[in-house]
Motif scaffolding. Structure first.
Motif, mmCIF file in Angstrom:
data_model
loop_
_atom_site.group_PDB
_atom_site.id
_atom_site.type_symbol
_atom_site.label_atom_id
_atom_site.label_comp_id
_atom_site.label_asym_id
_atom_site.label_seq_id
_atom_site.Cartn_x
_atom_site.Cartn_y
_atom_site.Cartn_z
ATOM 1 N N ASP A 248 0.919 -1.007 0.035
ATOM 2 C CA ASP A 248 -0.489 -0.425 0.633
ATOM 3 C C ASP A 248 0.729 0.872 -0.325
ATOM 4 O OD1 ASP A 248 -2.872 -1.092 0.005
ATOM 5 O OD2 ASP A 248 -2.506 -1.859 2.119
ATOM 6 N N ARG A 249 2.203 1.271 -0.358
ATOM 7 C CA ARG A 249 3.209 1.793 -0.603
ATOM 8 C C ARG A 249 3.731 2.666 -1.731
ATOM 9 N NH1 ARG A 249 7.157 1.387 2.531
ATOM 10 N NH2 ARG A 249 6.427 -0.845 3.203
ATOM 11 N N THR A 250 4.620 1.234 -2.012
ATOM 12 C CA THR A 250 5.084 1.503 -3.491
ATOM 13 C C THR A 250 4.398 -0.242 -4.020
ATOM 14 O OG1 THR A 250 6.922 -0.024 -2.296
ATOM 15 C CG2 THR A 250 7.499 2.489 -2.577
ATOM 16 N N ALA A 251 3.275 -1.227 -4.049
ATOM 17 C CA ALA A 251 2.760 -2.000 -3.860
ATOM 18 C C ALA A 251 1.563 -1.904 -3.799
ATOM 19 C CB ALA A 251 3.565 -3.104 -4.143
ATOM 20 N N ARG A 252 0.732 -1.262 -5.026
ATOM 21 C CA ARG A 252 -0.719 -0.928 -4.712
ATOM 22 C C ARG A 252 -1.589 -1.811 -5.513
ATOM 23 N NH1 ARG A 252 -3.383 3.903 -5.199
ATOM 24 N NH2 ARG A 252 -1.888 5.151 -6.872
ATOM 25 N N GLN A 253 -2.840 -2.418 -4.856
ATOM 26 C CA GLN A 253 -3.752 -2.795 -6.360
ATOM 27 C C GLN A 253 -4.803 -1.320 -6.065
ATOM 28 O OE1 GLN A 253 -5.362 -6.445 -3.751
ATOM 29 N NE2 GLN A 253 -5.149 -6.810 -6.033
ATOM 30 N N VAL A 254 -5.104 -0.826 -7.380
ATOM 31 C CA VAL A 254 -5.891 0.295 -8.238
ATOM 32 C C VAL A 254 -6.958 -0.488 -8.931
ATOM 33 C CG1 VAL A 254 -3.265 0.836 -7.410
ATOM 34 C CG2 VAL A 254 -4.175 0.161 -9.888
ATOM 35 N N LEU A 255 -7.631 0.507 -8.850
ATOM 36 C CA LEU A 255 -9.218 0.304 -9.014
ATOM 37 C C LEU A 255 -8.937 1.694 -10.946
ATOM 38 C CD1 LEU A 255 -12.209 -1.053 -9.799
ATOM 39 C CD2 LEU A 255 -12.548 1.393 -7.995
ATOM 40 N N PRO A 256 -8.900 0.978 -12.075
ATOM 41 C CA PRO A 256 -8.807 2.034 -13.151
ATOM 42 C C PRO A 256 -10.323 2.006 -12.866
ATOM 43 C CG PRO A 256 -7.856 -0.326 -13.437
ATOM 44 C CD PRO A 256 -8.438 -0.648 -11.958
ATOM 45 N N GLU A 257 -10.397 3.367 -13.601
ATOM 46 C CA GLU A 257 -11.606 3.950 -13.655
ATOM 47 C C GLU A 257 -12.464 3.563 -15.046
ATOM 48 O OE1 GLU A 257 -11.108 8.345 -13.769
ATOM 49 O OE2 GLU A 257 -9.410 8.189 -15.520
ATOM 50 N N ARG A 258 -11.342 2.706 -15.891
ATOM 51 C CA ARG A 258 -12.722 2.407 -17.406
ATOM 52 C C ARG A 258 -12.042 1.122 -17.403
ATOM 53 N NH1 ARG A 258 -9.486 6.860 -21.320
ATOM 54 N NH2 ARG A 258 -10.763 9.036 -20.312
ATOM 55 N N GLY A 259 -11.980 -0.004 -15.793
ATOM 56 C CA GLY A 259 -11.473 -0.790 -15.758
ATOM 57 C C GLY A 259 -10.213 -2.280 -16.619
ATOM 58 N N VAL A 260 -9.941 -2.686 -17.335
ATOM 59 C CA VAL A 260 -8.084 -2.911 -17.455
ATOM 60 C C VAL A 260 -9.208 -4.215 -18.502
ATOM 61 C CG1 VAL A 260 -7.966 -4.858 -15.610
ATOM 62 C CG2 VAL A 260 -5.446 -3.689 -16.281
ATOM 63 N N ASP A 261 -7.940 -4.197 -19.371
ATOM 64 C CA ASP A 261 -7.584 -5.365 -20.533
ATOM 65 C C ASP A 261 -5.631 -6.426 -19.961
ATOM 66 O OD1 ASP A 261 -9.442 -4.329 -22.870
ATOM 67 O OD2 ASP A 261 -8.445 -2.767 -22.232
ATOM 68 N N TYR A 262 -6.667 -7.481 -19.661
ATOM 69 C CA TYR A 262 -5.539 -7.770 -19.503
ATOM 70 C C TYR A 262 -4.239 -8.792 -20.635
ATOM 71 C CZ TYR A 262 -5.733 -7.367 -14.412
ATOM 72 O OH TYR A 262 -5.851 -6.993 -12.697
ATOM 73 N N VAL A 263 -3.462 -8.979 -21.092
ATOM 74 C CA VAL A 263 -3.015 -10.211 -21.733
ATOM 75 C C VAL A 263 -2.103 -10.706 -21.086
ATOM 76 C CG1 VAL A 263 -1.773 -9.487 -24.255
ATOM 77 C CG2 VAL A 263 -3.237 -7.463 -23.576
ATOM 78 N N VAL A 264 -2.084 -11.857 -21.548
ATOM 79 C CA VAL A 264 -1.416 -12.982 -20.904
ATOM 80 C C VAL A 264 -0.750 -13.822 -22.045
ATOM 81 C CG1 VAL A 264 -1.444 -15.564 -20.449
ATOM 82 C CG2 VAL A 264 -3.224 -14.119 -20.312
#
Length: 330
Positions: A248-264
């Protein structure tokens, strides 16, 4: 550091200013349009089984003149609460009230909104009719990079979403290797609100050897190749899931306001790639990795590599389990 031997090529023209496209798109407050449940019609009488199941089993419709109300939320990594008072049909709800979103089973983009324990509204991702369409949706995570991430290739860094099967990427131990399969998974902001564990992890510059902001799925593993690997795990190098590194400082989970595209990215073997200057893995199913893929994706991979063979693949480096990796936060 291991990554030093790979080198850092200049960015292609047009990408010199790239700092991770999510850096300026992370929402701590988000507005969602919702329909009051008083304005949602079901073709059959209520059976007492709860709104979520009735919405899944029946096809709801909106009453004539139904209008959306703005649900303004303050969002943290663990909870969402009303940022402003909400007037919804005949009810009013005070700012600070706890809000939860519950996906409607089998519906593409329909979410039941609860304020406290009470169901009060529906949130819709996209158009109403498209949200009603049945869909296969997994709540499991997938080990993936976020669109916009720069992946090192022999011709210089490329954004991950531009890569396709057959393209060649730079690996840590095996030189330049082709990609065997590239998969994609789109998650809307509403899905991320409803499933906080699916929210991407954002690493500040320099946190894991990255020279720019790095954003990955929580399940994506990062190679730890410094003193911590030896001190905590007795290994020269280990792979650790991004979610285990959240502080929660240098590494944190975030909520992108437009969602997210994951690529595998899947290679012929488990590889370590260079992503935004950090060392991170290609797709490795492990014990649960395939659960985050759709049945269609699994069928596509099966046509290339039998699933049994894929599951037998050795990891490129020892993998640290989530509970053990908590030591890295100290």
């Amino acid at each position: 550091m291991i990554g030093a031997g790979l080198g850092h090529r200049p960015l292609p023209r047009g990408q010199q200013g790239h700092r991770g496209f999510l850096a300026d798109m992370v929402a701590e407050r988000i507005t969602v349009g919702v329909y009051a449940l008083d304005h949602v019609l079901l073709p059959r009488a209520a059976t007492g089984r709860g709104w979520a199941l009735r919405l899944a089993e029946q096809e709801p419709a909106l009453a004539a003149g139904a209008m959306t109300a703005d649900l303004v939320l303050d969002v943290t990594s663990e909870a969402a609460a009303l940022a402003e008072p909400l007037a919804l049909a005949e009810d009013s709800h005070a700012a600070g009230s706890r809000v939860a979103l519950e996906p409607v089973p089998g519906r593409a983009g329909l979410f039941l909104v609860r304020i406290g324990p009470k169901p009060v509204a529906l949130a819709v991702a996209g158009a109403w009719q498209s949200a009603l369409q049945p869909v296969e949706r997994s709540s499991a995570g997938v080990a993936a990079f976020v669109a916009g991430t720069l992946i090192d290739t022999p011709d210089g860094p490329r954004t991950v979403e531009t890569l396709t099967a057959g393209d060649v990427v730079t690996t840590l131990a095996n030189g330049s290797r082709p990609l065997r399969w590239v998969g994609r998974r789109r998650l809307s902001a509403l899905e991320l609100l409803a499933h906080p564990p699916l929210r991407p992890v954002q690493f500040s510059e320099g946190t894991v050897g990255n020279d720019r902001i790095l954003v990955v799925s929580p399940q994506k593993r990062i190679l730890i190749d410094d003193w911590r690997a030896e001190v905590y795990f007795g290994e020269d190098r280990v792979l650790v899931a991004a979610q285990a590194l959240v502080d929660d400082r240098t590494a944190r989970q975030v909520l992108p306001e437009r969602g997210v595209d994951y690529v595998v990215l899947l290679c012929d073997r488990h590889e370590v790639l260079l992503a935004e200057g950090a060392l991170s893995e290609s797709f490795h199913p492990g014990e649960n990795g395939l659960e985050g893929l759709t049945s269609s994706d699994r069928a596509d991979i099966e046509a290339l590599v039998p699933e049994a063979e894929l599951l037998r693949r050795r990891a490129a480096f020892p993998i640290v389990r989530h509970a053990e990796a908590r030591a890295l936060r100290l």
